[in-house]
Write a protein that holds these residues in place. Structure first.
Motif, PDB file in Angstrom:
ATOM      1  N   GLU A  22       0.964  -1.122   0.004  1.00  0.00           N
ATOM      2  CA  GLU A  22      -0.088  -0.100   0.035  1.00  0.00           C
ATOM      3  C   GLU A  22       0.949   1.351   0.079  1.00  0.00           C
ATOM      4  O   GLU A  22       0.554   2.370  -0.687  1.00  0.00           O
ATOM      5  CB  GLU A  22      -0.807   0.041   1.195  1.00  0.00           C
ATOM      6  CG  GLU A  22      -2.060  -0.822   1.058  1.00  0.00           C
ATOM      7  CD  GLU A  22      -2.691  -1.192   2.724  1.00  0.00           C
ATOM      8  OE1 GLU A  22      -4.119  -1.656   2.295  1.00  0.00           O
ATOM      9  OE2 GLU A  22      -2.348  -0.928   3.346  1.00  0.00           O
ATOM     10  N   ASN A  23       2.090   1.271   0.652  1.00  0.00           N
ATOM     11  CA  ASN A  23       2.813   2.299   0.777  1.00  0.00           C
ATOM     12  C   ASN A  23       3.614   2.502  -0.795  1.00  0.00           C
ATOM     13  O   ASN A  23       3.718   3.621  -1.109  1.00  0.00           O
ATOM     14  CB  ASN A  23       4.030   2.152   1.623  1.00  0.00           C
ATOM     15  CG  ASN A  23       3.714   2.406   3.217  1.00  0.00           C
ATOM     16  OD1 ASN A  23       3.024   3.486   3.469  1.00  0.00           O
ATOM     17  ND2 ASN A  23       4.230   1.585   4.086  1.00  0.00           N
ATOM     18  N   TYR A  27       3.149   5.996  -2.673  1.00  0.00           N
ATOM     19  CA  TYR A  27       4.203   6.777  -3.236  1.00  0.00           C
ATOM     20  C   TYR A  27       4.121   6.910  -5.083  1.00  0.00           C
ATOM     21  O   TYR A  27       4.556   8.086  -5.478  1.00  0.00           O
ATOM     22  CB  TYR A  27       5.582   5.827  -3.082  1.00  0.00           C
ATOM     23  CG  TYR A  27       6.884   6.337  -3.409  1.00  0.00           C
ATOM     24  CD1 TYR A  27       7.219   7.699  -2.603  1.00  0.00           C
ATOM     25  CD2 TYR A  27       7.297   6.126  -4.538  1.00  0.00           C
ATOM     26  CE1 TYR A  27       8.464   8.168  -3.201  1.00  0.00           C
ATOM     27  CE2 TYR A  27       8.451   6.640  -5.068  1.00  0.00           C
ATOM     28  CZ  TYR A  27       8.974   7.644  -4.509  1.00  0.00           C
ATOM     29  OH  TYR A  27      10.181   8.409  -4.802  1.00  0.00           O
ATOM     30  N   LYS A  28       3.690   5.764  -5.415  1.00  0.00           N
ATOM     31  CA  LYS A  28       3.309   6.150  -7.047  1.00  0.00           C
ATOM     32  C   LYS A  28       2.449   7.224  -7.305  1.00  0.00           C
ATOM     33  O   LYS A  28       2.826   8.020  -8.011  1.00  0.00           O
ATOM     34  CB  LYS A  28       3.005   4.763  -7.476  1.00  0.00           C
ATOM     35  CG  LYS A  28       4.229   3.639  -7.606  1.00  0.00           C
ATOM     36  CD  LYS A  28       3.746   2.567  -8.161  1.00  0.00           C
ATOM     37  CE  LYS A  28       4.793   1.407  -8.195  1.00  0.00           C
ATOM     38  NZ  LYS A  28       4.276   0.233  -9.029  1.00  0.00           N
ATOM     39  N   ALA A  29       1.271   7.382  -6.592  1.00  0.00           N
ATOM     40  CA  ALA A  29       0.325   8.178  -6.823  1.00  0.00           C
ATOM     41  C   ALA A  29       1.232   9.658  -6.553  1.00  0.00           C
ATOM     42  O   ALA A  29       0.640  10.640  -6.970  1.00  0.00           O
ATOM     43  CB  ALA A  29      -0.890   7.815  -5.845  1.00  0.00           C
ATOM     44  N   TYR A  33       0.422  12.481  -9.066  1.00  0.00           N
ATOM     45  CA  TYR A  33      -0.421  13.429  -9.215  1.00  0.00           C
ATOM     46  C   TYR A  33      -0.112  14.737  -8.184  1.00  0.00           C
ATOM     47  O   TYR A  33      -0.204  14.265  -7.121  1.00  0.00           O
ATOM     48  CB  TYR A  33      -1.810  12.586  -8.788  1.00  0.00           C
ATOM     49  CG  TYR A  33      -2.305  11.580  -9.609  1.00  0.00           C
ATOM     50  CD1 TYR A  33      -2.887  11.845 -10.897  1.00  0.00           C
ATOM     51  CD2 TYR A  33      -2.032  10.155  -9.340  1.00  0.00           C
ATOM     52  CE1 TYR A  33      -3.581  10.963 -11.858  1.00  0.00           C
ATOM     53  CE2 TYR A  33      -2.520   9.271 -10.350  1.00  0.00           C
ATOM     54  CZ  TYR A  33      -3.131   9.551 -11.419  1.00  0.00           C
ATOM     55  OH  TYR A  33      -3.576   8.565 -12.214  1.00  0.00           O
ATOM     56  N   PRO A  34       0.026  15.790  -8.501  1.00  0.00           N
ATOM     57  CA  PRO A  34       0.438  16.674  -7.808  1.00  0.00           C
ATOM     58  C   PRO A  34      -0.797  17.135  -6.827  1.00  0.00           C
ATOM     59  O   PRO A  34      -0.182  17.342  -5.605  1.00  0.00           O
ATOM     60  CB  PRO A  34       0.314  18.049  -8.647  1.00  0.00           C
ATOM     61  CG  PRO A  34       0.696  17.408  -9.935  1.00  0.00           C
ATOM     62  CD  PRO A  34      -0.022  16.092  -9.875  1.00  0.00           C
TER      63      PRO A  34
END
Length: 264
Positions: A22-23, A27-29, A33-34
């Protein structure tokens, strides 16, 4: 993305209670996405403010107090021994308690919101079902009324046979002279093409005079099959033609679908 932000996963990410997978996803998000990164920053600021409010001491004030207790002389340097404070441990416990309390409140808020949504969905489903039931009951009542009308002993039934344009077509007219009503059973008519409607004609034969009784614009091959029309005419026959939408002033004879004569 708003739905992702509102899910509560970003708060849990900041509190450090997510799984490794989930981390990684969060992190990818953050990288992609700003608005997600901005939301995490605001959550961290809020948590920091809450923690500082819960902290029982100020590090800057404590450092000043320690310095004031140190005494130096030219020949003899003396240091007043200081006992180790337990305040930082208490502070950390306060931070953790505040964080857990915030997580609990957020979780409870999410659960309440979910419950309210479920209740709203159930209420909408109940209203929809009640509406369907009411429509079904109204249709049943209307059907019973029509059946009672056409079964009356004084009602004249006139079968209408298919004509050259549609040999397989058929219809029936149930004419109640007393009430000047006619019930047209259109179950044997094919569904009209787009932009076309069936039109019913009352006919006198000598001389041949057609009078429009109305268009079957409520015709539905899968729904209503018996349509009520006014007929104050001295009808000797009935015919049904296919006409442009809105009907015609006179019948289009090459589009005569059904025709039947009133028995004497």
């Amino acid at each position: 993305m708003k739905e992702y932000i509102d899910s509560g996963i970003l708060e849990l990410y900041v509190y450090g209670v997510l799984t490794h997978q989930e981390n990684v996803e969060v992190y990818k998000a953050l990288q992609q996405y700003p608005e997600v990164a901005q939301e995490v920053e605001e959550i961290e600021k809020a948590l920091q403010q809450l923690s500082m409010a819960a902290a029982p001491y100020s590090p800057e004030k404590m450092l000043t107090k320690i310095k004031s207790k140190l005494e130096f002389t030219g020949d003899d340097e003396k240091v007043i021994p200081l006992s180790r404070k337990r305040t930082p441990i208490i502070a950390y416990i306060g931070y953790a308690a505040a964080a857990l309390l915030l997580v609990g409140l957020l979780f409870q808020s999410r659960e309440v919101s979910k419950l309210e949504t479920q209740i709203s969905d159930l209420e909408r489903e109940q209203i929809l079902q009640e509406g369907k039931t009411q429509v079904a009951e109204e249709n049943l009542a209307a059907t019973k009324e029509v059946l009672n009308a056409i079964r009356h002993k004084d009602v004249i039934k006139v079968p209408l046979a298919g004509q050259a344009v549609a040999p397989q077509a058929y219809a029936s007219v149930f004419w109640d002279k007393a009430s000047n009503k006619a019930y047209i059973d259109v179950s044997g008519l094919p569904e009209p093409p787009a932009g076309k409607v069936y039109q019913v004609w009352s006919l006198t034969l000598e001389p041949l005079t057609p009078t429009s009784m109305g268009v079957l614009d409520t015709y539905n091959a899968e729904g209503l099959q018996i349509i009520e029309l006014d007929n104050p005419n001295a009808s000797e026959a009935f015919g049904i033609t296919l006409e442009p939408a809105g009907g015609s002033a006179g019948p289009t004879m090459d589009q005569l679908y059904t025709l039947g004569v009133v028995s004497s």
